[in-house]
Design a protein around this motif. Structure first.
Motif, PDB file in Angstrom:
ATOM      1  N   LEU A 104       0.845  -1.198   0.000  1.00  0.00           N
ATOM      2  CA  LEU A 104       0.000   0.000   0.000  1.00  0.00           C
ATOM      3  C   LEU A 104       0.878   1.245   0.000  1.00  0.00           C
ATOM      4  O   LEU A 104       1.972   1.235   0.573  1.00  0.00           O
ATOM      5  CB  LEU A 104      -0.888   0.036   1.251  1.00  0.00           C
ATOM      6  N   PRO A 105       0.400   2.324  -0.592  1.00  0.00           N
ATOM      7  CA  PRO A 105       1.150   3.586  -0.482  1.00  0.00           C
ATOM      8  C   PRO A 105       1.302   3.973   0.995  1.00  0.00           C
ATOM      9  O   PRO A 105       0.429   3.673   1.815  1.00  0.00           O
ATOM     10  CB  PRO A 105       0.254   4.593  -1.217  1.00  0.00           C
ATOM     11  N   ASP A 106       2.400   4.627   1.316  1.00  0.00           N
ATOM     12  CA  ASP A 106       2.692   4.993   2.707  1.00  0.00           C
ATOM     13  C   ASP A 106       1.514   5.684   3.389  1.00  0.00           C
ATOM     14  O   ASP A 106       1.169   5.369   4.523  1.00  0.00           O
ATOM     15  CB  ASP A 106       3.917   5.909   2.785  1.00  0.00           C
ATOM     16  N   LYS A 107       0.909   6.639   2.700  1.00  0.00           N
ATOM     17  CA  LYS A 107      -0.156   7.418   3.327  1.00  0.00           C
ATOM     18  C   LYS A 107      -1.353   6.539   3.690  1.00  0.00           C
ATOM     19  O   LYS A 107      -1.996   6.758   4.702  1.00  0.00           O
ATOM     20  CB  LYS A 107      -0.578   8.590   2.442  1.00  0.00           C
ATOM     21  N   HIS A 108      -1.635   5.535   2.887  1.00  0.00           N
ATOM     22  CA  HIS A 108      -2.752   4.633   3.195  1.00  0.00           C
ATOM     23  C   HIS A 108      -2.360   3.639   4.286  1.00  0.00           C
ATOM     24  O   HIS A 108      -3.149   3.354   5.188  1.00  0.00           O
ATOM     25  CB  HIS A 108      -3.201   3.879   1.939  1.00  0.00           C
ATOM     26  N   ARG A 109      -1.145   3.103   4.198  1.00  0.00           N
ATOM     27  CA  ARG A 109      -0.688   2.128   5.188  1.00  0.00           C
ATOM     28  C   ARG A 109      -0.647   2.753   6.578  1.00  0.00           C
ATOM     29  O   ARG A 109      -1.108   2.160   7.552  1.00  0.00           O
ATOM     30  CB  ARG A 109       0.691   1.592   4.784  1.00  0.00           C
ATOM     31  N   GLU A 110      -0.113   3.968   6.684  1.00  0.00           N
ATOM     32  CA  GLU A 110      -0.022   4.630   7.991  1.00  0.00           C
ATOM     33  C   GLU A 110      -1.403   4.824   8.615  1.00  0.00           C
ATOM     34  O   GLU A 110      -1.609   4.504   9.788  1.00  0.00           O
ATOM     35  CB  GLU A 110       0.650   5.988   7.860  1.00  0.00           C
ATOM     36  N   ALA A 111      -2.325   5.357   7.843  1.00  0.00           N
ATOM     37  CA  ALA A 111      -3.672   5.621   8.375  1.00  0.00           C
ATOM     38  C   ALA A 111      -4.337   4.321   8.818  1.00  0.00           C
ATOM     39  O   ALA A 111      -4.922   4.253   9.905  1.00  0.00           O
ATOM     40  CB  ALA A 111      -4.524   6.330   7.327  1.00  0.00           C
ATOM     41  N   LEU A 112      -4.231   3.286   7.996  1.00  0.00           N
ATOM     42  CA  LEU A 112      -4.869   2.010   8.317  1.00  0.00           C
ATOM     43  C   LEU A 112      -4.274   1.377   9.566  1.00  0.00           C
ATOM     44  O   LEU A 112      -4.996   0.909  10.449  1.00  0.00           O
ATOM     45  CB  LEU A 112      -4.756   1.051   7.126  1.00  0.00           C
ATOM     46  N   LEU A 113      -2.963   1.389   9.685  1.00  0.00           N
ATOM     47  CA  LEU A 113      -2.320   0.770  10.839  1.00  0.00           C
ATOM     48  C   LEU A 113      -2.575   1.536  12.131  1.00  0.00           C
ATOM     49  O   LEU A 113      -2.748   0.926  13.184  1.00  0.00           O
ATOM     50  CB  LEU A 113      -0.830   0.600  10.587  1.00  0.00           C
ATOM     51  N   LEU A 114      -2.596   2.854  12.044  1.00  0.00           N
ATOM     52  CA  LEU A 114      -2.921   3.625  13.248  1.00  0.00           C
ATOM     53  C   LEU A 114      -4.343   3.333  13.708  1.00  0.00           C
ATOM     54  O   LEU A 114      -4.618   3.250  14.905  1.00  0.00           O
ATOM     55  CB  LEU A 114      -2.742   5.122  12.994  1.00  0.00           C
ATOM     56  N   HIS A 115      -5.239   3.162  12.761  1.00  0.00           N
ATOM     57  CA  HIS A 115      -6.639   2.904  13.092  1.00  0.00           C
ATOM     58  C   HIS A 115      -6.854   1.478  13.594  1.00  0.00           C
ATOM     59  O   HIS A 115      -7.476   1.265  14.632  1.00  0.00           O
ATOM     60  CB  HIS A 115      -7.519   3.166  11.869  1.00  0.00           C
ATOM     61  N   VAL A 116      -6.315   0.501  12.873  1.00  0.00           N
ATOM     62  CA  VAL A 116      -6.571  -0.900  13.204  1.00  0.00           C
ATOM     63  C   VAL A 116      -5.642  -1.410  14.292  1.00  0.00           C
ATOM     64  O   VAL A 116      -6.094  -1.949  15.298  1.00  0.00           O
ATOM     65  CB  VAL A 116      -6.455  -1.786  11.938  1.00  0.00           C
ATOM     66  N   LYS A 117      -4.357  -1.259  14.109  1.00  0.00           N
ATOM     67  CA  LYS A 117      -3.382  -1.818  15.057  1.00  0.00           C
ATOM     68  C   LYS A 117      -3.335  -1.041  16.359  1.00  0.00           C
ATOM     69  O   LYS A 117      -3.299  -1.611  17.431  1.00  0.00           O
ATOM     70  CB  LYS A 117      -1.994  -1.830  14.404  1.00  0.00           C
ATOM     71  N   HIS A 118      -3.335   0.287  16.259  1.00  0.00           N
ATOM     72  CA  HIS A 118      -3.213   1.115  17.461  1.00  0.00           C
ATOM     73  C   HIS A 118      -4.559   1.607  17.973  1.00  0.00           C
ATOM     74  O   HIS A 118      -4.617   2.311  18.978  1.00  0.00           O
ATOM     75  CB  HIS A 118      -2.279   2.293  17.198  1.00  0.00           C
ATOM     76  N   GLN A 119      -5.635   1.273  17.271  1.00  0.00           N
ATOM     77  CA  GLN A 119      -7.007   1.606  17.660  1.00  0.00           C
ATOM     78  C   GLN A 119      -7.185   3.090  17.988  1.00  0.00           C
ATOM     79  O   GLN A 119      -7.843   3.453  18.958  1.00  0.00           O
ATOM     80  CB  GLN A 119      -7.446   0.725  18.828  1.00  0.00           C
TER      81      GLN A 119
END
Length: 176
Positions: free
Chosen positions: A120-135
């Motif tokens: 995934l592009p960095d901007k999408h990966r960062e947003a998704l991981l902050l939301h899912v992994k870090h809740q």
């Protein structure tokens, strides 16, 4: 955490114990390199220790640390050659025996998901991981990334859509 004018060893130990793994994981997800993630995590806590007087409590400590982590990670990533590394999650379920085949299949699925995630592009990966992994809620993600909440929503939507498509193409995920 209360507002501090100056950090002390106790504050640093408590903060590292509470958020150390989150900081390292986020650094790794940005840099894709274990050694670099180690350096970033160390630098993040040193910077937080030195600049604790700048923390005004407008966000959580975790959000503040992840924002520092992101900035340092991007600086490190832009300044060095990045090796592509896949993160392998080995989650042992307590109390249940799994066959070697089950263990292998689970690892393969996890590897495939992480491989797609790293595409995934960095901007999408960062947003998704902050939301899912870090809740993290949308407003905190917006604060960490320095973008409006609407942009966070858009990036999350795009990230999910792209990840789902990649997983379908890899035959990892079939919606029910």
């Amino acid at each position: 955490m209360k507002y501090l004018k100056q950090a002390n060893a106790e504050w640093l130990e408590e903060t590292m114990a509470a958020y150390g793994q989150d900081v390292w994981n986020f650094a790794f997800l940005i840099t894709k390199n274990r050694a670099m993630a180690d350096d970033v995590a160390q630098e993040t806590f040193l910077r937080a220790y030195r600049q604790v007087h700048e923390f005004r409590g407008e966000s959580s400590v975790k959000t503040w640390l992840l924002k520092i982590t992101r900035n340092i990670s991007l600086n490190h990533r832009n300044a060095a050659f990045i090796r592509k590394v896949l993160l392998v999650d080995l989650i042992a379920r307590k109390g249940s025996e799994r066959s070697a085949e089950q263990t292998f299949m689970e690892r393969e699925v996890v590897n495939a998901v992480w491989a797609c995630l790293f595409k995934l592009p960095d901007k999408h990966r960062e947003a998704l991981l902050l939301h899912v992994k870090h809740q993290m809620p949308l407003h905190e993600i917006a604060h960490v990334l320095g973008i409006p909440e609407g942009t966070v929503k858009s990036r999350l939507f795009s990230a999910r859509k792209k990840l789902s498509k990649m997983l379908k193409e890899e035959s990892v995920y079939e919606p029910v």
